[in-house]
Scaffold this motif. Sequence first.
Motif, PDB file in Angstrom:
ATOM      1  N   GLY A   1      -2.555  -0.599  -6.258  1.00 61.05           N
ATOM      2  CA  GLY A   1      -2.625  -0.850  -4.864  1.00 61.05           C
ATOM      3  C   GLY A   1      -1.574  -0.585  -3.943  1.00 61.05           C
ATOM      4  O   GLY A   1      -1.627   0.068  -2.933  1.00 61.05           O
TER       5      GLY A   1
ATOM      6  N   GLY B   1       0.707  -1.163  -0.037  1.00 58.63           N
ATOM      7  CA  GLY B   1       0.145  -0.029   0.042  1.00 58.63           C
ATOM      8  C   GLY B   1       0.889   1.222   0.064  1.00 58.63           C
ATOM      9  O   GLY B   1       0.158   2.376  -0.158  1.00 58.63           O
TER      10      GLY B   1
ATOM     11  N   SER C   1       0.350   3.259  -3.037  1.00 61.20           N
ATOM     12  CA  SER C   1      -0.924   3.369  -3.585  1.00 61.20           C
ATOM     13  C   SER C   1      -1.320   4.694  -4.372  1.00 61.20           C
ATOM     14  O   SER C   1      -2.119   4.471  -5.224  1.00 61.20           O
ATOM     15  CB  SER C   1      -1.809   3.452  -2.269  1.00 61.20           C
ATOM     16  OG  SER C   1      -1.792   4.413  -1.473  1.00 61.20           O
TER      17      SER C   1
END
Length: 326
Positions: A314, A183, A186
């Motif tokens: 992601g 993450g 992200s």
Amino acid sequence: MKAGIIGIGSYLPDKVISNYDLEKKVDTSNEWIIERTGISYRRKANDNICSSDLGAEAAKLSIKDANLEPEDIDLIISASSSPDRIFPATACIIQNKIRAKNAAAFDIQAACTGFIYALTTAAQFIVGGQYKNILVVGSEVLSKVTDWEDRNTCVLFGDGAGAVVLSKVKWGGVINSILGADGNGSELLELPAGGTKEPADFDTVKKRRHYIKMSGNEVFKFAVKVFEDCTRKVIKEADLSLNDIDLIIPHQANIRIIDAAIKRLKFPRDRVVVNLSNYGNMSSASIPVALDEAFRMGRIKKGHKIILIGFGAGLTWGANLIDWNL
Ligand code: COA
């Protein structure tokens, strides 16, 4: 007992957008796009079409291919980077469109790795014994979230859908799966506005925050690395070697990503499925569409060991190693 694919289908909208069409929209050229990405064409859905429409068509084909009826499906897992709405789940809309009235339905959000995450989840439900027949759908209408004024991204993406039906198989099936996420990356690839962080308002529209934003170079380096790492890991965990693998079907993002990773792996290029020249990057639909095409062309035979590899926003990544049972 393992979970295996018993039916596959894919569906692509008819309208083709060529690199020459894009030359008329942004400052780019056919030569640049082919050299830097490998893409020549991509499909575009009509304005009245959304992801569930394409997904439902692919789903119907995969159910027919499995010799089942929609009522036989117990669960639908849908993956999309361009879902119909934030909620309800696109899987529920597909369930209604195909009349799979006995199916539970939910979405998985893992961007271009969505199909791998969904397939892995489905396999667990089958092995665990909770469901018998699971429909996994990857469907995208990325043309509606693409900024057609941004040459860095608009040349890359396309619309389409692919689906598989998973069931318990006596022989072969999904041998191993791995999933991963970071993450911390992200913001490298995102659709910034329209959620609770940046709710839609005049400013978000004016700043074009409802379209895909990407740091191309960083995503490129990440993709090459996880492609190689994922392949090695999914094989090693199954006590196999690269020589045992008949075919790799990677996410179709950029020919240079595929070539760089394959070179690092020293894997034969003719055992890698590449169709991105015709369709561009269809995010969660790329892998099932490539799988369907490879199967229909006779490139996958019973007993072949194949690897599906995904990577994307992601950041996420994942792979499935399958002993082909059809
Ligand atoms: N046509 C012409 N020139 C373009 C262009 C286009 N469509 N898109 C970018 N350029 C320009 C850039 O503006 C830059 O110009 P500058 O040097 O004057 O600033 C130049 O080309 C080089 O840009 P760069 O970003 O370094 O190009 P690149 O070789 O890295 O290719 C991508 C760009 C987007 C194709 C590449 O980074 C990529 O594929 N990244 C991964 C994207 C991806 O797959 N994402 C999804 C993962 S799931």
